[in-house]
Enzyme design. Sequence first.
Site, PDB file in Angstrom:
ATOM      1  N   ASN A  10       0.861  -1.180   0.000  1.00 36.89           N
ATOM      2  CA  ASN A  10       0.000   0.000   0.000  1.00 36.89           C
ATOM      3  C   ASN A  10       0.898   1.230   0.000  1.00 36.89           C
ATOM      4  O   ASN A  10       1.475   1.584   1.024  1.00 36.89           O
ATOM      5  CB  ASN A  10      -0.888  -0.046   1.253  1.00 36.89           C
ATOM      6  CG  ASN A  10      -1.763   1.192   1.380  1.00 36.89           C
ATOM      7  OD1 ASN A  10      -1.790   2.037   0.482  1.00 36.89           O
ATOM      8  ND2 ASN A  10      -2.458   1.308   2.497  1.00 36.89           N
ATOM      9  N   LYS A  12       0.157   4.286  -0.407  1.00 33.71           N
ATOM     10  CA  LYS A  12      -0.471   5.482   0.165  1.00 33.71           C
ATOM     11  C   LYS A  12      -0.186   6.702  -0.721  1.00 33.71           C
ATOM     12  O   LYS A  12      -0.153   6.590  -1.935  1.00 33.71           O
ATOM     13  CB  LYS A  12      -0.016   5.670   1.611  1.00 33.71           C
ATOM     14  CG  LYS A  12      -0.228   4.389   2.434  1.00 33.71           C
ATOM     15  CD  LYS A  12      -0.112   4.568   3.902  1.00 33.71           C
ATOM     16  CE  LYS A  12      -0.381   3.234   4.603  1.00 33.71           C
ATOM     17  NZ  LYS A  12      -0.390   3.314   6.026  1.00 33.71           N
ATOM     18  N   HIS A  97      -9.724   0.936   4.088  1.00 37.70           N
ATOM     19  CA  HIS A  97      -8.481   1.135   4.840  1.00 37.70           C
ATOM     20  C   HIS A  97      -8.744   2.083   6.009  1.00 37.70           C
ATOM     21  O   HIS A  97      -9.560   2.998   5.903  1.00 37.70           O
ATOM     22  CB  HIS A  97      -7.390   1.705   3.927  1.00 37.70           C
ATOM     23  CG  HIS A  97      -6.062   1.717   4.608  1.00 37.70           C
ATOM     24  ND1 HIS A  97      -5.684   2.738   5.434  1.00 37.70           N
ATOM     25  CD2 HIS A  97      -5.056   0.802   4.631  1.00 37.70           C
ATOM     26  CE1 HIS A  97      -4.485   2.451   5.936  1.00 37.70           C
ATOM     27  NE2 HIS A  97      -4.086   1.288   5.455  1.00 37.70           N
ATOM     28  N   GLU A  99      -7.237   4.537   7.134  1.00 36.30           N
ATOM     29  CA  GLU A  99      -7.057   5.966   6.866  1.00 36.30           C
ATOM     30  C   GLU A  99      -8.269   6.550   6.158  1.00 36.30           C
ATOM     31  O   GLU A  99      -8.422   7.775   6.078  1.00 36.30           O
ATOM     32  CB  GLU A  99      -5.746   6.181   6.089  1.00 36.30           C
ATOM     33  CG  GLU A  99      -4.551   6.036   7.032  1.00 36.30           C
ATOM     34  CD  GLU A  99      -3.291   5.449   6.415  1.00 36.30           C
ATOM     35  OE1 GLU A  99      -3.144   5.502   5.187  1.00 36.30           O
ATOM     36  OE2 GLU A  99      -2.465   4.925   7.191  1.00 36.30           O
ATOM     37  N   GLU A 169      -6.053  -5.054  10.123  1.00 34.29           N
ATOM     38  CA  GLU A 169      -5.028  -4.048  10.386  1.00 34.29           C
ATOM     39  C   GLU A 169      -5.407  -3.254  11.634  1.00 34.29           C
ATOM     40  O   GLU A 169      -6.173  -2.287  11.542  1.00 34.29           O
ATOM     41  CB  GLU A 169      -4.912  -3.088   9.203  1.00 34.29           C
ATOM     42  CG  GLU A 169      -4.515  -3.753   7.909  1.00 34.29           C
ATOM     43  CD  GLU A 169      -3.946  -2.733   6.923  1.00 34.29           C
ATOM     44  OE1 GLU A 169      -2.758  -2.830   6.628  1.00 34.29           O
ATOM     45  OE2 GLU A 169      -4.676  -1.835   6.495  1.00 34.29           O
ATOM     46  N   GLY A 175       1.736   2.154  10.824  1.00 35.31           N
ATOM     47  CA  GLY A 175       2.702   3.248  10.741  1.00 35.31           C
ATOM     48  C   GLY A 175       3.292   3.649  12.078  1.00 35.31           C
ATOM     49  O   GLY A 175       3.942   4.682  12.203  1.00 35.31           O
ATOM     50  N   SER A 215       2.693  -2.197  10.377  1.00 33.20           N
ATOM     51  CA  SER A 215       4.122  -2.254  10.685  1.00 33.20           C
ATOM     52  C   SER A 215       4.755  -3.616  10.398  1.00 33.20           C
ATOM     53  O   SER A 215       5.639  -4.057  11.141  1.00 33.20           O
ATOM     54  CB  SER A 215       4.379  -1.821  12.133  1.00 33.20           C
ATOM     55  OG  SER A 215       3.956  -0.478  12.327  1.00 33.20           O
TER      56      SER A 215
HETATM   57  P1  PGA Z   1       2.385   0.203   7.683  1.00 33.51           P
HETATM   58  O1  PGA Z   1       0.986   0.411   6.920  1.00 33.51           O
HETATM   59  O2  PGA Z   1       2.968  -1.104   7.187  1.00 33.51           O
HETATM   60  O3  PGA Z   1       3.217   1.384   7.319  1.00 33.51           O
HETATM   61  O4  PGA Z   1       2.061   0.135   9.150  1.00 33.51           O
HETATM   62  C1  PGA Z   1       0.122  -0.663   6.679  1.00 33.51           C
HETATM   63  C2  PGA Z   1      -1.137  -0.178   6.009  1.00 33.51           C
HETATM   64  O5  PGA Z   1      -1.586   0.930   6.332  1.00 33.51           O
HETATM   65  O6  PGA Z   1      -1.719  -0.876   5.156  1.00 33.51           O
END
Ligand code: PGA
Length: 256
Positions: A10, A12, A97, A99, A169, A175, A215
Amino acid sequence: MTRIPMVGGNWKMHLDGRAAATLAGEIAAGAGGVEGSVDLAVFPPHPYLGVVSAAAGDSGVVTGGQDVSDEPSGAFTGQVAASMLVDSGCTMTLVGHSERRHGLGEDDVLLSRKVRTALDEGLRVLLCVGETLEQRDQGKTFDTVLGQVRGSLALVNTDDLACVDLAYEPVWAIGTGRTAGPAEAQEVHAALRSELGSRYDARSAARIRILYGGSVKPANAAELMACEDVDGALVGGASLQAESFLDIARAAARRE
Ligand code: PGA
């Protein structure tokens, strides 16, 4: 039942067009090493879907959207239709997601419509669910994620389920450098699979892939992938370098 794991990147709102094409090319070049044992997907920002699909070529690396409109077409400024994703070389899309759920307030009613619209256009859907830290601390993890699955899959029937993957997730792990431990991930994945077994049937539940995200790095991928109900990873930060993304893919390919 053997499930071929999937590892998705992803991206982003990172990279520019040139960097996106380069990264896709590097991943495509390394994909042969895991071919047949793990499915690879990348989710670039919408404007780069075309260049990324072209760079991925016939490597088997699939391109997907990070989001999709719940409407098939029309006067929806700024939105991207499922047919446009297909037209740009996508065979998949993320939906829900965190976000977007938590950052932009998208709820399960809207997400269920996005899932439906994407499936109707022939896209595979990677539906994301996850609890916030507050919900976990209040002991509401299972209620939250099972509720999200019920709500977001409200318009999905048993046949459609073959075109759906899930990603668990935990919001507090995205993140932040904090991951759910393998045991924490496994118990939520098992609960999700059991929920799908009750809502659909045991065979469909055994077949669906449930990825873990939050992460994931080369250093922790192997222990997560070793969990019985963890079928790959949705990777943010570590997917922006081909080498770390492919290391995670190799960890997923080795899981037994
Ligand atoms: P991250 O993001 O691996 O940076 O924690 C995962 C995601 O948001 O899909």
